[in-house]
Enzyme design. Structure first.
Site, PDB file in Angstrom:
ATOM      1  N   ASN A 153       0.760  -5.385  16.667  1.00 27.13           N
ATOM      2  CA  ASN A 153       0.222  -5.808  17.970  1.00 27.13           C
ATOM      3  C   ASN A 153      -0.335  -7.218  17.861  1.00 27.13           C
ATOM      4  OD1 ASN A 153      -0.466  -4.789  20.781  1.00 27.13           O
ATOM      5  ND2 ASN A 153      -2.387  -5.752  20.145  1.00 27.13           N
ATOM      6  N   TYR A 188      -7.974 -12.030  21.815  1.00 29.48           N
ATOM      7  CA  TYR A 188      -9.361 -11.577  21.908  1.00 29.48           C
ATOM      8  C   TYR A 188     -10.238 -12.687  21.345  1.00 29.48           C
ATOM      9  CZ  TYR A 188      -6.526  -7.291  21.295  1.00 29.48           C
ATOM     10  OH  TYR A 188      -5.546  -6.332  21.357  1.00 29.48           O
ATOM     11  N   ARG A 189     -11.378 -12.929  21.973  1.00 24.14           N
ATOM     12  CA  ARG A 189     -12.244 -13.987  21.450  1.00 24.14           C
ATOM     13  C   ARG A 189     -12.905 -13.529  20.152  1.00 24.14           C
ATOM     14  NH1 ARG A 189     -16.061 -12.266  25.867  1.00 24.14           N
ATOM     15  NH2 ARG A 189     -17.788 -11.257  24.764  1.00 24.14           N
ATOM     16  N   TRP A 197     -12.607  -7.077  21.030  1.00 25.53           N
ATOM     17  CA  TRP A 197     -11.498  -6.436  21.765  1.00 25.53           C
ATOM     18  C   TRP A 197     -12.078  -5.359  22.642  1.00 25.53           C
ATOM     19  CZ3 TRP A 197      -9.373  -6.257  16.341  1.00 25.53           C
ATOM     20  CH2 TRP A 197     -10.127  -5.391  15.546  1.00 25.53           C
ATOM     21  N   GLU A 219       4.423  -7.326  21.038  1.00 24.05           N
ATOM     22  CA  GLU A 219       4.376  -8.654  21.644  1.00 24.05           C
ATOM     23  C   GLU A 219       5.362  -9.605  20.952  1.00 24.05           C
ATOM     24  OE1 GLU A 219       1.682  -6.846  21.023  1.00 24.05           O
ATOM     25  OE2 GLU A 219       0.701  -6.693  22.974  1.00 24.05           O
ATOM     26  N   ASP A 272     -17.860 -15.824  30.608  1.00 25.73           N
ATOM     27  CA  ASP A 272     -16.531 -15.220  30.688  1.00 25.73           C
ATOM     28  C   ASP A 272     -15.714 -15.684  31.900  1.00 25.73           C
ATOM     29  OD1 ASP A 272     -14.514 -13.440  29.722  1.00 25.73           O
ATOM     30  OD2 ASP A 272     -16.128 -12.209  28.906  1.00 25.73           O
TER      31      ASP A 272
HETATM   32  C1  LIG Z   1      -8.210 -16.807  27.497  1.00 24.57           C
HETATM   33  C2  LIG Z   1      -8.204 -15.315  27.374  1.00 24.57           C
HETATM   34  C3  LIG Z   1      -9.210 -14.669  26.682  1.00 24.57           C
HETATM   35  C4  LIG Z   1      -9.224 -13.288  26.527  1.00 24.57           C
HETATM   36  N1  LIG Z   1     -10.228 -12.704  25.818  1.00 24.57           N
HETATM   37  C5  LIG Z   1     -10.207 -11.373  25.609  1.00 24.57           C
HETATM   38  C6  LIG Z   1     -11.209 -10.769  24.799  1.00 24.57           C
HETATM   39  O1  LIG Z   1     -12.111 -11.424  24.293  1.00 24.57           O
HETATM   40  N2  LIG Z   1     -11.139  -9.420  24.603  1.00 24.57           N
HETATM   41  C7  LIG Z   1     -10.137  -8.656  25.147  1.00 24.57           C
HETATM   42  O2  LIG Z   1     -10.115  -7.454  24.900  1.00 24.57           O
HETATM   43  N3  LIG Z   1      -9.190  -9.211  25.945  1.00 24.57           N
HETATM   44  C8  LIG Z   1      -9.197 -10.549  26.176  1.00 24.57           C
HETATM   45  N4  LIG Z   1      -8.227 -11.127  26.950  1.00 24.57           N
HETATM   46  C9  LIG Z   1      -7.201 -10.271  27.591  1.00 24.57           C
HETATM   47  C10 LIG Z   1      -6.158  -9.765  26.607  1.00 24.57           C
HETATM   48  O3  LIG Z   1      -5.662 -10.805  25.809  1.00 24.57           O
HETATM   49  C11 LIG Z   1      -5.000  -9.121  27.341  1.00 24.57           C
HETATM   50  O4  LIG Z   1      -5.484  -8.062  28.127  1.00 24.57           O
HETATM   51  C12 LIG Z   1      -3.901  -8.605  26.405  1.00 24.57           C
HETATM   52  O5  LIG Z   1      -2.870  -8.038  27.170  1.00 24.57           O
HETATM   53  C13 LIG Z   1      -4.410  -7.577  25.436  1.00 24.57           C
HETATM   54  O6  LIG Z   1      -3.362  -7.207  24.586  1.00 24.57           O
HETATM   55  P1  LIG Z   1      -3.223  -5.727  24.058  1.00 24.57           P
HETATM   56  O7  LIG Z   1      -2.864  -4.866  25.235  1.00 24.57           O
HETATM   57  O8  LIG Z   1      -2.133  -5.799  23.045  1.00 24.57           O
HETATM   58  O9  LIG Z   1      -4.535  -5.346  23.492  1.00 24.57           O
HETATM   59  C14 LIG Z   1      -8.203 -12.516  27.110  1.00 24.57           C
HETATM   60  C15 LIG Z   1      -7.186 -13.155  27.823  1.00 24.57           C
HETATM   61  C16 LIG Z   1      -7.174 -14.532  27.959  1.00 24.57           C
HETATM   62  C17 LIG Z   1      -6.066 -15.195  28.719  1.00 24.57           C
HETATM   63 MN   LIG Z   2      -0.269  -4.769  22.915  1.00 22.54          MN
END
Ligand SMILES: Cc1cc2nc3c(=O)[nH]c(=O)nc-3n(C[C@H](O)[C@H](O)[C@H](O)COP(=O)(O)O)c2cc1C
Ligand SMILES: [Mn+2]
Length: 521
Positions: A209, A213-214, A227, A273, A322
């Site tokens: 995956n 996530y920050r 996350w 991804e 945020d």
């Molecule tokens: C700039 C930016 C920052 C993000 N920061 C976070 C974060 O800190 N934590 C989080 O869970 N998702 C964050 N997201 C959203 C996730 O990247 C997004 O929901 C992604 O689809 C998650 O992937 P996953 O489904 O494989 O977990 C962020 C998105 C962007 C565009």
């Molecule tokens: Mn995913």
């Protein structure tokens, strides 16, 4: 074509007048963020060809490359995806609708019987399209390797975005007592890695995956991983925790220009991804083995941070300014320990800031809105189009267009959306008829205000909501509301004779157009 590396992408933007190089010395604490925010909200050089009728459509300014950042030799790139033109360029397309058509082609072939079957087939469809990742022996991301105590995150120009970021004494915390204690013992910094792909592996299936996530810096080799509980990184972490094992994790910065977007794409769990990135890239993503952990990362990354999450160790992460336009309150998240930092020679450090829209993430989100329309239609065939309006910061609001054919169809669509992947977190859904332009907020609100009887035409449900929704009574749990703004049919409750919407007849319109000059305006 998408670009192979961040450096190539920045070079292309520069040639096209889409990059500003800042040579003045700047501070990575707040100054870069404030400059970037102002630039984000200024006109973009190339305008746009998208459907977006919001004031943000033409904004985004230029991408910025800060070449002289206090305390680091590494330049900082920001706002690289922050306009329609640049996000298109990163994804190797001319406009997002054309890209959505490519996705449409991908999901079209022979439609299996059930929805589950359809979703399960997605990885095969992408593989058939010929873009799986490939393992290679060497990559630019490992031209320079710092292992163990030589790895030092504080040498990277990691920025602070907002004044109260990481400040446990600011009151922006869930648990005041815990925050006061942590502030004196184990306090994070205000610096966050914000534009990284977080690579993890499912210990049971081996599925990889990537999520964006920050990551909050706590020290030279220690961070907190933010996350959200519903995201795949968190899911993987729970699986490693159950096994009582440490979780290998890599933070990759840069890479093919499609990579940052792919990390944000809301793919269903189990759909990699990396496959999707290969599809967007038009070529499989090349991967190299990490030096200190059992994971592979994109070979073309600028910088890779390797390490592991100890699922039993929690840090008080946040607060963080945020994308909702509010601070996310500090809360407990797992600790990440760095085992190596590798990078290319002369790397560029990519980052972003989020805050009140429009900012860079607005355009990444709009890319998702378009690219996922064919997939959403596959799940919910009633949907003709949809829009996530800027004021709704993505999870707060969706405008959905249907061709209404039977009573309560709008409600069926709402409930289907509340069951569809990350769309399930949508707080307000407005369903409109075919003639309404969902990309024109004014048009949607006009129909919402005029076509709804609040008592009869709203649907309130309870369920999981976005972790970032600060108004929900509980974290991640609350209510959601749908507005049926379509024309009502007799079986939809008490409905009187419905009036026709005003429209001039075609003959008169044609006459006035033809004679327009004669009127002398
Ligand atoms: C700039 C930016 C920052 C993000 N920061 C976070 C974060 O800190 N934590 C989080 O869970 N998702 C964050 N997201 C959203 C996730 O990247 C997004 O929901 C992604 O689809 C998650 O992937 P996953 O489904 O494989 O977990 C962020 C998105 C962007 C565009
Ligand atoms: Mn995913």
């Amino acid at each position: 074509m998408a670009s192979e590396t961040l450096r190539d992408f920045i070079g292309d933007l520069d040639r096209e007048g889409e990059l500003a190089r800042v040579k003045a010395r700047v501070n990575s604490v707040l100054e870069i963020a404030e400059i970037s925010d102002r630039i984000s909200k200024s006109p973009s050089p190339h305008g746009h060809k998208e459907l977006d009728r919001s004031p943000a459509g033409n904004l985004g300014g230029k991408a910025l490359l800060f070449e002289n950042v206090d305390g680091s030799d590494i330049p900082v790139a920001i706002n690289t995806f922050g306009s329609y033109y640049r996000v298109n360029k990163a994804l190797g397309t001319d406009n997002l609708t054309a890209l959505a058509e490519r996705v449409q082609q991908l999901v079209k072939p022979e439609i299996p019987a059930t929805l589950i079957e359809k979703m399960k087939r997605l990885p095969d469809l992408i593989k058939m399209a010929g873009f799986p990742p490939k393992s290679v022996r060497t990559g630019i991301c490992q031209q320079v390797v710092h292992e163990g105590n030589n790895a030092d995150l504080t040498r990277l120009p990691v920025i602070q975005c907002w004044p109260l970021d990481g400040d446990l004494t600011s009151g922006q915390v869930f648990d005041k007592a815990a925050a006061e204690k942590a502030a004196t013992t184990q306090s994070g910094t205000g610096r966050y890695i914000t534009l990284a792909g977080i690579h993890t592996r499912n210990p049971e299936t081996g599925d990889r995956n990537i999520g964006m996530y920050r990551v909050q810096l706590f020290g030279p080799r220690k961070c907190a991983m933010h996350w959200h509980l519903h995201h795949d990184g968190a899911r993987h972490c729970r699986l490693w925790q159950k096994r009582g094992e440490k979780m290998p994790l890599a933070i990759a910065l840069g890479g093919e220009s499609v990579m940052p977007y792919a990390a944000t794409a809301p793919l269903p769990p189990g759909i990699e991804e990396l496959l999707f990135a290969g599809f967007l890239n038009g070529r499989g993503i090349e991967l190299v083995k990490c030096r200190t952990i059992d994971l592979e990362v994109p070979a073309n990354s600028e910088i890779v941070i390797e390490g592991y999450v100890d699922p039993t160790e929690r840090l008080l992460e946040g607060p963080f300014g945020d994308h909702t336009g509010f601070y996310s309150l500090a809360d407990w998240y797992p600790a990440f320990h760095v085992t190596a930092i590798t990078h290319r020679k002369d790397p560029i450090y990519p980052t972003t800031i989020v805050g009140k829209p429009p900012m860079e993430d607005y355009f990444l989100g709009k890319a998702t809105e378009r690219i996922f329309l064919p997939l959403l239609k596959m799940l919910i065939p009633d949907i003709l189009d949809y829009s996530l309006p800027i004021s709704g910061v993505f999870h707060n609001c969706a405008f959905v267009k249907i061709r209404k054919e039977y009573p309560y169809q709008a409600r069926r669509v709402m409930h289907a959306i509340w069951g569809a992947g990350q769309m399930a977190f949508t707080k307000y859904i407005v369903v409109v008829d075919e003639h309404v332009n969902v990309h024109d907020e004014q048009d949607v609100l006009f129909h919402l205000f005029s076509n709804c009887d609040p008592q009869r035409d709203t649907e309130v449900v309870h369920g999981p909501v976005d972790i970032l929704d600060h108004a929900s009574p509980d974290l991640g749990a609350g209510s959601k509301m749908g507005f049926d703004a379509t024309v009502k049919l007799p079986a939809e409750g008490r409905v009187r004779q419905w009036p026709k919407e005003l429209e001039m007849d075609a003959r008169t319109k044609e006459l006035v157009t033809r004679r327009w000059k004669e009127y002398g305006f």
